[in-house]
Design a protein around this motif. Sequence first.
Motif, PDB file in Angstrom:
ATOM      1  N   VAL A  63      -7.119  -7.931   4.750  1.00  0.00           N
ATOM      2  CA  VAL A  63      -7.108  -6.732   4.159  1.00  0.00           C
ATOM      3  C   VAL A  63      -7.965  -5.776   3.343  1.00  0.00           C
ATOM      4  CG1 VAL A  63      -4.943  -5.039   3.130  1.00  0.00           C
ATOM      5  CG2 VAL A  63      -4.439  -7.090   4.799  1.00  0.00           C
ATOM      6  N   ALA A  64      -8.222  -4.739   3.931  1.00  0.00           N
ATOM      7  CA  ALA A  64      -9.293  -3.839   2.833  1.00  0.00           C
ATOM      8  C   ALA A  64      -8.434  -3.114   2.084  1.00  0.00           C
ATOM      9  CB  ALA A  64     -10.409  -3.222   3.908  1.00  0.00           C
ATOM     10  N   VAL A  65      -8.583  -2.827   0.835  1.00  0.00           N
ATOM     11  CA  VAL A  65      -7.928  -1.765  -0.147  1.00  0.00           C
ATOM     12  C   VAL A  65      -8.861  -0.913  -0.437  1.00  0.00           C
ATOM     13  CG1 VAL A  65      -6.181  -1.693  -1.773  1.00  0.00           C
ATOM     14  CG2 VAL A  65      -6.295  -3.723  -0.370  1.00  0.00           C
ATOM     15  N   SER A  66      -8.625   0.487  -0.765  1.00  0.00           N
ATOM     16  CA  SER A  66      -9.303   1.361  -1.374  1.00  0.00           C
ATOM     17  C   SER A  66      -9.097   1.261  -2.654  1.00  0.00           C
ATOM     18  CB  SER A  66      -8.832   2.843  -0.847  1.00  0.00           C
ATOM     19  OG  SER A  66      -9.762   3.829  -1.377  1.00  0.00           O
ATOM     20  N   TYR A  67     -10.415   1.661  -3.488  1.00  0.00           N
ATOM     21  CA  TYR A  67     -10.416   1.388  -4.858  1.00  0.00           C
ATOM     22  C   TYR A  67      -9.528   2.239  -5.725  1.00  0.00           C
ATOM     23  CZ  TYR A  67     -13.438   5.334  -5.541  1.00  0.00           C
ATOM     24  OH  TYR A  67     -13.915   6.632  -5.590  1.00  0.00           O
ATOM     25  N   ASP A  68      -9.013   3.532  -5.254  1.00  0.00           N
ATOM     26  CA  ASP A  68      -8.415   4.306  -5.830  1.00  0.00           C
ATOM     27  C   ASP A  68      -6.897   4.427  -5.813  1.00  0.00           C
ATOM     28  OD1 ASP A  68      -8.399   5.270  -3.179  1.00  0.00           O
ATOM     29  OD2 ASP A  68      -9.535   6.854  -3.438  1.00  0.00           O
ATOM     30  N   ALA A  69      -6.463   3.224  -5.801  1.00  0.00           N
ATOM     31  CA  ALA A  69      -4.897   2.936  -6.006  1.00  0.00           C
ATOM     32  C   ALA A  69      -4.704   2.195  -7.128  1.00  0.00           C
ATOM     33  CB  ALA A  69      -4.353   2.416  -4.657  1.00  0.00           C
ATOM     34  N   PRO A  70      -4.757   2.637  -8.358  1.00  0.00           N
ATOM     35  CA  PRO A  70      -4.554   1.871  -9.435  1.00  0.00           C
ATOM     36  C   PRO A  70      -3.450   1.055  -9.874  1.00  0.00           C
ATOM     37  CG  PRO A  70      -4.788   4.061 -10.156  1.00  0.00           C
ATOM     38  CD  PRO A  70      -5.062   3.995  -8.539  1.00  0.00           C
ATOM     39  N   ASP A  71      -2.299   1.867  -9.413  1.00  0.00           N
ATOM     40  CA  ASP A  71      -0.894   1.225  -9.517  1.00  0.00           C
ATOM     41  C   ASP A  71       0.006   0.796  -8.339  1.00  0.00           C
ATOM     42  OD1 ASP A  71      -0.742   3.820  -8.253  1.00  0.00           O
ATOM     43  OD2 ASP A  71       0.994   4.393  -9.535  1.00  0.00           O
ATOM     44  N   LEU A  72      -1.079   0.359  -7.323  1.00  0.00           N
ATOM     45  CA  LEU A  72      -0.504  -0.012  -5.813  1.00  0.00           C
ATOM     46  C   LEU A  72       0.200  -1.274  -6.326  1.00  0.00           C
ATOM     47  CD1 LEU A  72      -0.821   0.104  -2.995  1.00  0.00           C
ATOM     48  CD2 LEU A  72      -2.686  -1.489  -3.014  1.00  0.00           C
ATOM     49  N   PRO A  73       1.578  -1.414  -5.603  1.00  0.00           N
ATOM     50  CA  PRO A  73       2.346  -2.562  -5.712  1.00  0.00           C
ATOM     51  C   PRO A  73       1.801  -3.583  -5.155  1.00  0.00           C
ATOM     52  CG  PRO A  73       3.781  -0.755  -5.248  1.00  0.00           C
ATOM     53  CD  PRO A  73       2.350  -0.178  -5.273  1.00  0.00           C
ATOM     54  N   GLY A  74       1.550  -4.758  -5.603  1.00  0.00           N
ATOM     55  CA  GLY A  74       1.205  -6.008  -4.728  1.00  0.00           C
ATOM     56  C   GLY A  74       2.120  -6.127  -3.564  1.00  0.00           C
ATOM     57  N   LEU A  75       3.260  -6.186  -3.466  1.00  0.00           N
ATOM     58  CA  LEU A  75       4.188  -6.413  -2.388  1.00  0.00           C
ATOM     59  C   LEU A  75       3.780  -5.667  -1.166  1.00  0.00           C
ATOM     60  CD1 LEU A  75       6.351  -4.014  -1.824  1.00  0.00           C
ATOM     61  CD2 LEU A  75       7.251  -4.943  -4.166  1.00  0.00           C
ATOM     62  N   LEU A  76       3.171  -4.383  -1.385  1.00  0.00           N
ATOM     63  CA  LEU A  76       2.764  -3.683  -0.070  1.00  0.00           C
ATOM     64  C   LEU A  76       1.674  -4.414   0.840  1.00  0.00           C
ATOM     65  CD1 LEU A  76       2.792  -0.056  -1.396  1.00  0.00           C
ATOM     66  CD2 LEU A  76       4.624  -1.195  -0.139  1.00  0.00           C
ATOM     67  N   ILE A  77       0.873  -5.181   0.126  1.00  0.00           N
ATOM     68  CA  ILE A  77      -0.157  -6.009   0.734  1.00  0.00           C
ATOM     69  C   ILE A  77       0.253  -7.057   1.316  1.00  0.00           C
ATOM     70  CG2 ILE A  77      -2.422  -7.401   0.523  1.00  0.00           C
ATOM     71  CD1 ILE A  77      -2.672  -4.322  -0.145  1.00  0.00           C
ATOM     72  N   GLY A  78       1.555  -7.706   0.706  1.00  0.00           N
ATOM     73  CA  GLY A  78       2.231  -8.611   1.584  1.00  0.00           C
ATOM     74  C   GLY A  78       2.875  -8.400   2.700  1.00  0.00           C
ATOM     75  N   LYS A  79       3.294  -7.003   2.740  1.00  0.00           N
ATOM     76  CA  LYS A  79       3.946  -6.719   3.858  1.00  0.00           C
ATOM     77  C   LYS A  79       2.961  -6.322   5.249  1.00  0.00           C
ATOM     78  CE  LYS A  79       7.779  -4.037   1.535  1.00  0.00           C
ATOM     79  NZ  LYS A  79       8.879  -4.815   2.334  1.00  0.00           N
TER      80      LYS A  79
END
Length: 202
Positions: free
Chosen positions: A94-110
Amino acid sequence: MDRRVVVLVVSAVGTWAPPGRSPEAWRLALAEDTYEVLASLDRVDVAVAVVGGEESSVAEVSALTWPGTPVYSVGPTRPVLDALSGAGPAAAAVAVSYDAPDLPGLLIGKLFRALSTADLAVCPSEDGGQVAIGVNLPVASWVVAAEPTFDTSLSELEQLKPRRHAVAIGPGWHRMRSPGDLARLDPGLEGWDATRAILRGA
């Protein structure tokens, strides 16, 4: 192989920043906080790709990471796919954009769970692009041809997918790309400390 990888994709230069704040300091603060979210995830390996970055840009981003985190440069033509391929062999990435500082980690798990049946899984951004893009490896040929980036819209992906369930759409989130995005940061939530410090003028 059941290895799972998350790659933080960082712009080599600052773009927008809140009034009175340095775009470069803002870029690094966002990258640091988003990295910390990813580094806290269980059972994934984390890497960082700097888009179009020279050696100095890679070094300054590397200074924000934990020892042992791979940090490398990718070109601007296919930033997401090149970032994912640069992280080495894996079952899914999964690639994640750097400009999401408060991203919930559970969304990556989904996204990883969705990749059990989909070729591509995305976390849409409220501005019409994507916060995160996940793929199975090796990457499906239609995804390679599509060359998705964080600016690719859902409608584009829907038009390109070869079958109904080829694209999985997870819960959306927000990126810090304009003044209106700042209101989406919740001061009551833990985390995003570097971003918070920049906003406070530290």
